[in-house]
Design a protein around this motif. Structure first.
Motif, PDB file in Angstrom:
ATOM      1  N   THR A   1      44.976  35.150  44.111  1.00 15.56           N
ATOM      2  CA  THR A   1      44.359  36.323  43.481  1.00 15.56           C
ATOM      3  C   THR A   1      43.561  35.970  42.232  1.00 15.56           C
ATOM      4  OG1 THR A   1      46.367  36.760  42.192  1.00 15.56           O
ATOM      5  CG2 THR A   1      46.178  37.844  44.345  1.00 15.56           C
ATOM      6  N   THR A   2      43.885  34.844  41.598  1.00 17.68           N
ATOM      7  CA  THR A   2      43.172  34.416  40.381  1.00 17.68           C
ATOM      8  C   THR A   2      42.801  32.953  40.510  1.00 17.68           C
ATOM      9  OG1 THR A   2      44.396  36.001  39.005  1.00 17.68           O
ATOM     10  CG2 THR A   2      43.283  34.193  37.874  1.00 17.68           C
ATOM     11  N   LEU A   3      41.517  32.652  40.338  1.00 17.75           N
ATOM     12  CA  LEU A   3      41.027  31.278  40.390  1.00 17.75           C
ATOM     13  C   LEU A   3      40.099  31.058  39.191  1.00 17.75           C
ATOM     14  CD1 LEU A   3      40.681  28.525  41.728  1.00 17.75           C
ATOM     15  CD2 LEU A   3      38.843  29.513  43.131  1.00 17.75           C
ATOM     16  N   LYS A   4      40.492  30.121  38.323  1.00 10.98           N
ATOM     17  CA  LYS A   4      39.697  29.797  37.144  1.00 10.98           C
ATOM     18  C   LYS A   4      39.351  28.316  37.159  1.00 10.98           C
ATOM     19  CE  LYS A   4      41.472  33.453  34.144  1.00 10.98           C
ATOM     20  NZ  LYS A   4      42.022  33.796  32.809  1.00 10.98           N
ATOM     21  N   VAL A   5      38.074  28.045  37.319  1.00 10.86           N
ATOM     22  CA  VAL A   5      37.572  26.662  37.321  1.00 10.86           C
ATOM     23  C   VAL A   5      36.477  26.515  36.270  1.00 10.86           C
ATOM     24  CG1 VAL A   5      38.201  26.157  39.711  1.00 10.86           C
ATOM     25  CG2 VAL A   5      36.009  27.255  39.214  1.00 10.86           C
ATOM     26  N   ASP A   6      36.501  27.322  35.236  1.00 10.37           N
ATOM     27  CA  ASP A   6      35.481  27.270  34.184  1.00 10.37           C
ATOM     28  C   ASP A   6      35.626  26.013  33.336  1.00 10.37           C
ATOM     29  OD1 ASP A   6      37.896  28.960  33.528  1.00 10.37           O
ATOM     30  OD2 ASP A   6      37.119  28.634  31.502  1.00 10.37           O
TER      31      ASP A   6
ATOM     32  N   PRO B 143      32.555  25.222  47.453  1.00  8.67           N
ATOM     33  CA  PRO B 143      32.685  25.104  48.914  1.00  8.67           C
ATOM     34  C   PRO B 143      32.490  26.459  49.589  1.00  8.67           C
ATOM     35  CG  PRO B 143      34.845  25.026  47.874  1.00  8.67           C
ATOM     36  CD  PRO B 143      33.844  24.999  46.762  1.00  8.67           C
ATOM     37  N   ASN B 144      31.962  26.416  50.799  1.00  4.85           N
ATOM     38  CA  ASN B 144      31.767  27.657  51.552  1.00  4.85           C
ATOM     39  C   ASN B 144      33.091  28.316  51.911  1.00  4.85           C
ATOM     40  OD1 ASN B 144      28.930  27.603  51.603  1.00  4.85           O
ATOM     41  ND2 ASN B 144      28.945  26.130  53.295  1.00  4.85           N
ATOM     42  N   THR B 145      34.145  27.530  51.964  1.00  5.02           N
ATOM     43  CA  THR B 145      35.450  28.081  52.338  1.00  5.02           C
ATOM     44  C   THR B 145      36.021  29.015  51.285  1.00  5.02           C
ATOM     45  OG1 THR B 145      36.499  26.092  51.420  1.00  5.02           O
ATOM     46  CG2 THR B 145      36.020  26.098  53.780  1.00  5.02           C
ATOM     47  N   ILE B 146      35.333  29.108  50.151  1.00  4.43           N
ATOM     48  CA  ILE B 146      35.842  30.003  49.117  1.00  4.43           C
ATOM     49  C   ILE B 146      35.799  31.450  49.579  1.00  4.43           C
ATOM     50  CG2 ILE B 146      33.698  30.541  47.870  1.00  4.43           C
ATOM     51  CD1 ILE B 146      35.307  29.871  45.285  1.00  4.43           C
ATOM     52  N   GLY B 147      34.967  31.712  50.589  1.00  3.43           N
ATOM     53  CA  GLY B 147      34.902  33.054  51.139  1.00  3.43           C
ATOM     54  C   GLY B 147      36.138  33.446  51.927  1.00  3.43           C
ATOM     55  N   SER B 148      37.019  32.485  52.183  1.00  4.53           N
ATOM     56  CA  SER B 148      38.252  32.778  52.914  1.00  4.53           C
ATOM     57  C   SER B 148      39.340  33.354  52.021  1.00  4.53           C
ATOM     58  CB  SER B 148      38.767  31.500  53.600  1.00  4.53           C
ATOM     59  OG  SER B 148      37.802  30.976  54.484  1.00  4.53           O
ATOM     60  N   LEU B 149      39.111  33.358  50.718  1.00  6.75           N
ATOM     61  CA  LEU B 149      40.110  33.874  49.781  1.00  6.75           C
ATOM     62  C   LEU B 149      39.979  35.396  49.731  1.00  6.75           C
ATOM     63  CD1 LEU B 149      39.617  31.211  46.951  1.00  6.75           C
ATOM     64  CD2 LEU B 149      41.261  31.168  48.835  1.00  6.75           C
ATOM     65  N   SER B 150      40.416  36.033  50.758  1.00  5.13           N
ATOM     66  CA  SER B 150      40.177  37.470  50.917  1.00  5.13           C
ATOM     67  C   SER B 150      40.917  38.319  49.893  1.00  5.13           C
ATOM     68  CB  SER B 150      40.576  37.900  52.336  1.00  5.13           C
ATOM     69  OG  SER B 150      41.935  37.587  52.582  1.00  5.13           O
ATOM     70  N   LEU B 151      41.978  37.794  49.268  1.00  3.80           N
ATOM     71  CA  LEU B 151      42.738  38.551  48.279  1.00  3.80           C
ATOM     72  C   LEU B 151      42.316  38.249  46.847  1.00  3.80           C
ATOM     73  CD1 LEU B 151      46.350  38.340  49.787  1.00  3.80           C
ATOM     74  CD2 LEU B 151      44.665  40.173  50.046  1.00  3.80           C
ATOM     75  N   LEU B 152      41.313  37.407  46.657  1.00  3.41           N
ATOM     76  CA  LEU B 152      40.898  36.996  45.320  1.00  3.41           C
ATOM     77  C   LEU B 152      40.375  38.202  44.526  1.00  3.41           C
ATOM     78  CD1 LEU B 152      40.721  34.343  43.683  1.00  3.41           C
ATOM     79  CD2 LEU B 152      38.300  34.226  44.314  1.00  3.41           C
ATOM     80  N   GLU B 153      40.921  38.366  43.305  1.00  3.15           N
ATOM     81  CA  GLU B 153      40.534  39.477  42.445  1.00  3.15           C
ATOM     82  C   GLU B 153      39.770  39.014  41.204  1.00  3.15           C
ATOM     83  OE1 GLU B 153      44.020  41.643  41.454  1.00  3.15           O
ATOM     84  OE2 GLU B 153      44.478  42.227  43.536  1.00  3.15           O
ATOM     85  N   GLU B 154      40.051  37.821  40.731  1.00  5.51           N
ATOM     86  CA  GLU B 154      39.390  37.304  39.527  1.00  5.51           C
ATOM     87  C   GLU B 154      38.901  35.885  39.798  1.00  5.51           C
ATOM     88  OE1 GLU B 154      40.288  36.400  34.774  1.00  5.51           O
ATOM     89  OE2 GLU B 154      41.832  37.266  36.061  1.00  5.51           O
TER      90      GLU B 154
END
Length: 544
Positions: free
Chosen positions: A247-252, A260-271
């Motif tokens: 739900t939260t991914l921070k790579v700043d 990566p294109n697979t980031i679109g698979s994180l369907s529950l990502l909110e932030e």
């Protein structure tokens, strides 16, 4: 029938230097004791007679060690000794079988005894900020690598703000670990064993030196929060898309050049925060994040946004500050829940979307005075398409040379030249001119008179009028009492120092042969100097 009464002692505000003796009168029923933020250096033996004590909180004190009598607190479940000077735990702490939470952060812990690993009910262990740079690192490392696997019930482990250079592989044996803090260390890579923590939900690896993330990270199938900020990552593995519960991914603040294109698979990502990287584009699959609510991509090299981003219809905050965007796709108009949009420091022309009715803040400049600047609807001069614009379009790229600090822009030589050219006011006193030429030094004696009130002014005027009236001479004739002729007295002409309306004062002298003519004259003899001083003072008060 007797009822068990729960006794809680809280002694926080007073800066105690020792534990008050009054609390020992409740030693049979005392269950919680709070001695936070005091100056206690030693725990008394009577404290450990409180057999019913379940929680002991003593952070921010001056303790240097824990006495061995702590083993008598067999019902103790929570122990907070953070922010002290404790260097070691007694080995018999293993007798506290019920202990489940140990907060020992910010202590110079030299070693943890083997008995510590026999606390099988321990679920939360906090050892961050242990000042490992001053301690024998192998001792703590040996304990972590060799004995921590016995803590099978451990759920939260905080090893942040230390000097670990690698992630302990033995962590994979803590099967119930759900939260792990390893931030602010010196980690350079994340080994594949991290994927064996299948119950892990929270992982903080920020502020390290991580250059790569192992593909086995996909094994953390329950991971919800992944923090990788402030590292040296150059790419993310494709397997990151397998973290379906994220739900939260921070790579700043990394060195990412692409996502990566697979980031679109994180369907529950909110932030999702990918600011401060080297991204030139975003993958079109970013539009497959239906639950995304906060998206930040500040300080990158983005030239355009994919049209698919309009599918993120639940986004409420989107920040794209300091990029190279020249236009926004029309599909952004589909993000109907967008309330905050930051586009400052870009090169954007007028918008072509008009459906953002809930927008509450639109930032187009860093020094913008209002959160939302009104937009006007106009027709594009070339395409005749309806667009939104205002006086800030098109944006101009910001140049670094336009933002100089005060220390860089200050020129002391130029400032001194300008200071000398400033207007100055000089006062010249003629009566002191000769002394100034001779000695080069002028002495000025100034006397300050207090400003009078209106009543004082009236009294001063009356006093001057009375003085003038008293000095009026009686009628003067051409002959004296003896009948002899008398030379007419020549009046001295008085010139006041302030402008006066012209007024003729004449002395009529008649020959002795004619009938004497009575003439009234104003005598300015020896008292005229005093009157002059009074009048000068009055003039200065009224007009000066």
């Amino acid at each position: 029938m007797t009822t068990k009464r729960k006794i809680i002692g809280r002694l926080v505000p007073c800066r105690l230097q020792q534990v008050p003796k009054e609390i020992f009168s409740f030693e049979r029923t005392l269950e919680e004791l709070y001695l936070d933020a005091n100056q206690i250096e030693e725990l008394p033996k009577q404290l450990f007679n409180c057999q019913a004590l379940r929680k002991l909180s003593m952070p921010d004190n001056d303790l240097s060690n824990l006495p061995t009598t702590i083993a008598s607190l067999v019902n103790l479940r929570e122990l907070d000794i953070s922010k002290n000077g404790i260097q070691e735990f007694p080995d018999n702490i293993k007798c506290c079988k019920c202990l489940s939470v140990v907060e020992a952060s910010v202590n110079p812990i030299a070693k943890l005894p083997d008995g510590f690993t026999q606390l099988l009910n321990l679920t939360q262990l906090f050892l961050n900020d242990a000042f490992l740079e001053y301690l024998p690192y192998p001792a703590l490392r040996l304990w972590v690598l060799g004995s921590i696997h016995r803590l099978s019930q451990l759920e939260r482990l905080d090893l942040g703000s230390n000097e670990f250079t690698e992630l302990p592989e033995v962590l994979e044996q803590i099967h119930n670990l759900k939260e792990l803090w390893m931030d602010n260390n010196s980690l350079q890579k994340i080994p594949g064993c991290i994927g064996k923590l299948r119950q892990l939900r929270y992982l903080d690896l920020a502020k390290n030196r991580i250059e790569s993330l192992d593909t086995d990270i996909s094994g953390c199938e329950c991971l919800e929060d992944l923090l990788l900020s402030s590292n040296m990552l150059q790419h993310l593995p494709d397997t990151i898309g397998m973290l379906k519960k994220l739900t939260t991914l921070k790579v700043d603040d990394n060195q990412l050049t692409s996502l990566p294109n697979t980031i679109g698979s994180l369907s529950l990502l909110e932030e999702f925060d990918c600011s401060c990287n080297e991204l030139e584009s975003l993958p079109p699959t970013i539009g497959y994040l239906p639950n995304l609510r906060t998206f930040s991509a500040d300080e990158n090299f983005l030239i355009e946004l994919p049209r698919e981003i309009g599918n993120c219809k639940n986004v409420t905050v989107m920040s794209l500050r300091s990029n190279k965007l020249e236009f926004l796709p029309d599909e952004i108009g589909q993000m109907t829940k967008l309330r905050v949009l930051n586009l400052s420091d870009n090169r954007i022309s007028p918008f072509t979307f008009t459906k953002l009715k809930d927008l509450a803040a639109l930032w187009l400049s860093d020094n913008q005075s209002k959160a939302l600047i009104p937009l006007q609807t106009e027709a594009h001069p070339e395409t005749k398409q309806r667009v939104l614009t205002n006086y800030m379009f098109p944006q101009q790229p910001r140049h670094d040379e336009d933002y100089q600090s005060d220390s860089d822009s200050f020129n002391p030589t130029l400032w001194e030249e300008q200071r000398q050219q400033r207007m100055t006011v000089a006062f010249e006193f003629e009566e002191k001119k000769e002394e100034e030429d001779n000695s080069g030094k002028v002495e000025i004696n100034l006397k300050r008179y207090p400003t009078p009130y209106p009543e004082d002014l009236k009294n001063m005027v009356k006093s001057v009028q009375n003085m003038v009236g008293k000095n009026q001479l009686p009628l003067s004739t051409g002959t004296n009492s003896s009948g002899t002729n008398m030379e007419p007295r020549k009046q001295e002409q008085y010139e006041p120092p302030w402008p006066m309306p012209p007024k003729e004062v004449t002395d009529r002298v008649t020959p002795h042969t004619q009938k004497p003519t009575h003439t009234t004259t104003l005598s300015l003899s020896h008292t005229h100097t005093q009157i002059q001083k009074q009048m000068i003072i009055l003039y200065i008060v009224l007009f000066g």
